[in-house]
Design an enzyme around this catalytic site. Structure first.
Site, PDB file in Angstrom:
ATOM      1  N   GLY A 282       0.866  -0.746   0.168  1.00  0.00           N
ATOM      2  CA  GLY A 282       0.169   0.066   0.004  1.00  0.00           C
ATOM      3  C   GLY A 282       0.574   1.433  -0.072  1.00  0.00           C
ATOM      4  O   GLY A 282       2.065   1.543  -0.087  1.00  0.00           O
TER       5      GLY A 282
ATOM      6  N   HIS B 229       2.178   4.606  -5.219  1.00  0.00           N
ATOM      7  CA  HIS B 229       2.545   5.662  -6.201  1.00  0.00           C
ATOM      8  C   HIS B 229       2.720   5.272  -7.306  1.00  0.00           C
ATOM      9  O   HIS B 229       2.671   4.209  -7.545  1.00  0.00           O
ATOM     10  CB  HIS B 229       3.607   6.158  -5.372  1.00  0.00           C
ATOM     11  CG  HIS B 229       4.857   5.253  -5.205  1.00  0.00           C
ATOM     12  ND1 HIS B 229       5.206   4.160  -5.972  1.00  0.00           N
ATOM     13  CD2 HIS B 229       5.512   4.446  -3.740  1.00  0.00           C
ATOM     14  CE1 HIS B 229       5.860   3.404  -5.978  1.00  0.00           C
ATOM     15  NE2 HIS B 229       6.155   3.364  -4.416  1.00  0.00           N
TER      16      HIS B 229
ATOM     17  N   GLY C 125       4.879   3.713  -9.247  1.00  0.00           N
ATOM     18  CA  GLY C 125       6.259   2.593  -9.797  1.00  0.00           C
ATOM     19  C   GLY C 125       5.222   1.436  -9.253  1.00  0.00           C
ATOM     20  O   GLY C 125       5.066   0.564  -9.579  1.00  0.00           O
ATOM     21  N   HIS C 126       4.221   0.947  -8.650  1.00  0.00           N
ATOM     22  CA  HIS C 126       3.255   0.536  -8.199  1.00  0.00           C
ATOM     23  C   HIS C 126       2.520   0.079  -9.109  1.00  0.00           C
ATOM     24  O   HIS C 126       2.063  -1.034  -9.796  1.00  0.00           O
ATOM     25  CB  HIS C 126       1.950   0.724  -6.957  1.00  0.00           C
ATOM     26  CG  HIS C 126       3.148   0.686  -5.619  1.00  0.00           C
ATOM     27  ND1 HIS C 126       3.563   1.362  -4.982  1.00  0.00           N
ATOM     28  CD2 HIS C 126       3.640  -0.400  -5.203  1.00  0.00           C
ATOM     29  CE1 HIS C 126       3.839   1.111  -3.456  1.00  0.00           C
ATOM     30  NE2 HIS C 126       4.688   0.125  -3.715  1.00  0.00           N
TER      31      HIS C 126
ATOM     32  N   GLY D 165       8.801  -5.109  -8.603  1.00  0.00           N
ATOM     33  CA  GLY D 165       9.781  -4.378  -9.123  1.00  0.00           C
ATOM     34  C   GLY D 165      11.136  -3.522  -9.094  1.00  0.00           C
ATOM     35  O   GLY D 165      11.071  -4.928  -7.989  1.00  0.00           O
TER      36      GLY D 165
ATOM     37  N   LYS E 269      13.260  -1.956  -8.238  1.00  0.00           N
ATOM     38  CA  LYS E 269      13.888  -1.192  -6.963  1.00  0.00           C
ATOM     39  C   LYS E 269      14.053  -1.818  -6.296  1.00  0.00           C
ATOM     40  O   LYS E 269      15.170  -2.110  -5.810  1.00  0.00           O
ATOM     41  CB  LYS E 269      13.160   0.100  -6.910  1.00  0.00           C
ATOM     42  CG  LYS E 269      13.204   0.514  -5.786  1.00  0.00           C
ATOM     43  CD  LYS E 269      12.261   2.077  -5.358  1.00  0.00           C
ATOM     44  CE  LYS E 269      11.502   1.323  -4.462  1.00  0.00           C
ATOM     45  NZ  LYS E 269      11.876   0.951  -3.155  1.00  0.00           N
ATOM     46  N   ASP E 270      13.157  -3.098  -5.753  1.00  0.00           N
ATOM     47  CA  ASP E 270      13.424  -4.175  -5.018  1.00  0.00           C
ATOM     48  C   ASP E 270      14.228  -5.141  -5.440  1.00  0.00           C
ATOM     49  O   ASP E 270      14.311  -6.536  -5.458  1.00  0.00           O
ATOM     50  CB  ASP E 270      12.501  -4.300  -4.493  1.00  0.00           C
ATOM     51  CG  ASP E 270      12.113  -2.895  -3.568  1.00  0.00           C
ATOM     52  OD1 ASP E 270      12.734  -3.181  -2.889  1.00  0.00           O
ATOM     53  OD2 ASP E 270      11.216  -2.491  -3.767  1.00  0.00           O
TER      54      ASP E 270
ATOM     55  N   GLN F 190      15.072  -8.924  -3.846  1.00  0.00           N
ATOM     56  CA  GLN F 190      14.232  -9.016  -3.629  1.00  0.00           C
ATOM     57  C   GLN F 190      13.305  -9.619  -4.664  1.00  0.00           C
ATOM     58  O   GLN F 190      12.826 -10.720  -4.618  1.00  0.00           O
ATOM     59  CB  GLN F 190      13.162  -7.762  -3.164  1.00  0.00           C
ATOM     60  CG  GLN F 190      11.249  -8.741  -2.685  1.00  0.00           C
ATOM     61  CD  GLN F 190      10.439  -7.425  -2.277  1.00  0.00           C
ATOM     62  OE1 GLN F 190      10.100  -6.943  -1.342  1.00  0.00           O
ATOM     63  NE2 GLN F 190       9.396  -6.006  -3.414  1.00  0.00           N
TER      64      GLN F 190
HETATM   65  P1  AMP Z   1       5.569  -2.639  -1.136  1.00  0.00           P
HETATM   66  O1  AMP Z   1       4.622  -1.701  -1.326  1.00  0.00           O
HETATM   67  O2  AMP Z   1       7.240  -1.235  -1.207  1.00  0.00           O
HETATM   68  O3  AMP Z   1       6.435  -3.524  -1.348  1.00  0.00           O
HETATM   69  O4  AMP Z   1       5.934  -2.385  -3.079  1.00  0.00           O
HETATM   70  C1  AMP Z   1       5.159  -3.612  -3.952  1.00  0.00           C
HETATM   71  C2  AMP Z   1       5.711  -3.661  -5.266  1.00  0.00           C
HETATM   72  O5  AMP Z   1       5.946  -2.232  -6.545  1.00  0.00           O
HETATM   73  C3  AMP Z   1       7.460  -4.628  -4.971  1.00  0.00           C
HETATM   74  O6  AMP Z   1       7.480  -5.581  -6.302  1.00  0.00           O
HETATM   75  C4  AMP Z   1       8.104  -3.300  -5.193  1.00  0.00           C
HETATM   76  O7  AMP Z   1       9.598  -3.557  -5.941  1.00  0.00           O
HETATM   77  C5  AMP Z   1       7.092  -2.223  -6.694  1.00  0.00           C
HETATM   78  N1  AMP Z   1       7.899  -1.044  -6.361  1.00  0.00           N
HETATM   79  C6  AMP Z   1       8.172  -0.013  -5.184  1.00  0.00           C
HETATM   80  N2  AMP Z   1       8.370   0.958  -5.995  1.00  0.00           N
HETATM   81  C7  AMP Z   1       8.863   0.854  -7.196  1.00  0.00           C
HETATM   82  C8  AMP Z   1       9.105   2.004  -8.397  1.00  0.00           C
HETATM   83  N3  AMP Z   1       9.870   3.113  -7.729  1.00  0.00           N
HETATM   84  N4  AMP Z   1       8.743   1.752  -9.568  1.00  0.00           N
HETATM   85  C9  AMP Z   1       8.576  -0.399  -9.597  1.00  0.00           C
HETATM   86  N5  AMP Z   1       7.659  -0.156  -8.636  1.00  0.00           N
HETATM   87  C10 AMP Z   1       8.063  -0.178  -7.232  1.00  0.00           C
END
Ligand code: AMP
Length: 285
Positions: free
Chosen positions: A31, A34, A36-37, A147, A149-150, A153
């Protein structure tokens, strides 16, 4: 968009699509969404018949003293964004149902979980692997969207999927950035104005490393790493957790960059309570 909280409801909602053999894409998130998600969601929307997103702030992947409680929660806005992005099913499980009393299983991807973020967050990737495995069992998608970025992961989850023969394909999506290059992250919300200005330096430092490799022909990974670290240390208000140049497959440190092999420069830097990560791939010609 259907909003569901239990594996049973999820099963019921997805059963007709499964029977028809439709392609189900899955985007797991914590959650505070943004762009990226949303890039992951859009990619899933483009590729798949049915798009499932999840929002679950996973307590297992936060160490003691980390920001589990403070992690930004913006549910109402998240739901609107996912609805606008034409997600079919939003899965929002509850912590008490994901991890009921008696829960005691953990998945450890041994070597890939140790370096980089694993060094300062020793339980993090076991928490990530365990929750992603559990979500994959519940959603049973054909494609999982992650993503880059991670990056670590992605590698940990890809390895787990291969090692445990999980029938899902992984698609990784390029990092989405702010106009000044800062990788979008839910944790950017923690930055004050001065920290935010300084944080753009992460990307600039990584790009300098890439230029040295791709234009300057530099292959000495230890030199690149020293240079990267000192650039990051010079950023105002920054505390460098790590700066490494590693093999992009094994995530082990490299000494020399080798033509034909992809390396990765990866960094984690703290600005106040925000711990930010970023990376860039390196290829010598
Ligand atoms: P999170 O909510 O941070 O656990 O991220 C959920 C998914 O969104 C993960 O696969 C992240 O790698 C991806 N994600 C987070 N930030 C970005 C970004 N700036 N660009 C692309 N994917 C992203």
């Amino acid at each position: 968009m259907k909003r569901l909280r239990t594996p049973r409801a999820l099963d019921r909602a997805l059963a007709p699509s499964r029977r028809r053999g439709l392609k189900i894409g899955f985007v797991p998130t914590m959650g505070a969404l943004h762009e990226g998600h949303l890039a992951l969601v859009r990619r899933a929307r483009r590729d798949c018949d049915v798009v499932v997103a999840s929002i679950f702030v996973n307590p297992l992947q936060f160490g003691p003293g980390e920001d589990y409680r403070a992690y930004p929660r913006t549910r109402r806005n998240d739901r609107r964004l996912l609805e606008d992005a034409r997600v079919d099913v939003l899965y929002e499980p509850e912590v008490s149902r994901m991890y009921p009393a008696g829960f005691q299983t953990s998945i450890r991807v041994e070597r890939l979980s140790k370096p980089l973020c694993g060094a300062s967050r020793p339980i993090h990737f076991a928490g990530v692997a365990t929750v992603v495995m559990k979500l994959l069992q519940q959603v049973r998608p054909g494609v999982l969207y992650l993503g880059r970025k991670d990056f670590q992961q992605c590698r940990v989850i890809e390895r787990m999927i291969e090692d445990l023969s999980v029938p899902v394909r992984v698609v990784t999506v390029e990092t989405v950035r702010e106009p000044d290059g800062l990788a979008m992250s839910s944790r950017n919300a923690y930055l004050d104005r001065a920290q935010r200005a300084s944080a753009a330096g992460l990307r600039a430092a990584l790009e300098e490393v890439r230029r040295r490799v791709e234009r300057g022909g530099e292959r000495d990974a230890r030199l690149l790493r020293r240079r990267l670290r000192s650039r990051l240390q010079a950023l105002p208000r920054a505390r460098v957790d790590y700066a490494h140049v590693v093999d992009a497959r094994t995530l082990e440190d490299v000494v020399q960059l080798i033509p034909g092999k992809t390396a990765l420069a990866a960094v984690a830097v703290c600005f106040g309570r925000a711990r930010l990560i970023d990376n860039i791939t390196l290829r010598v010609r």
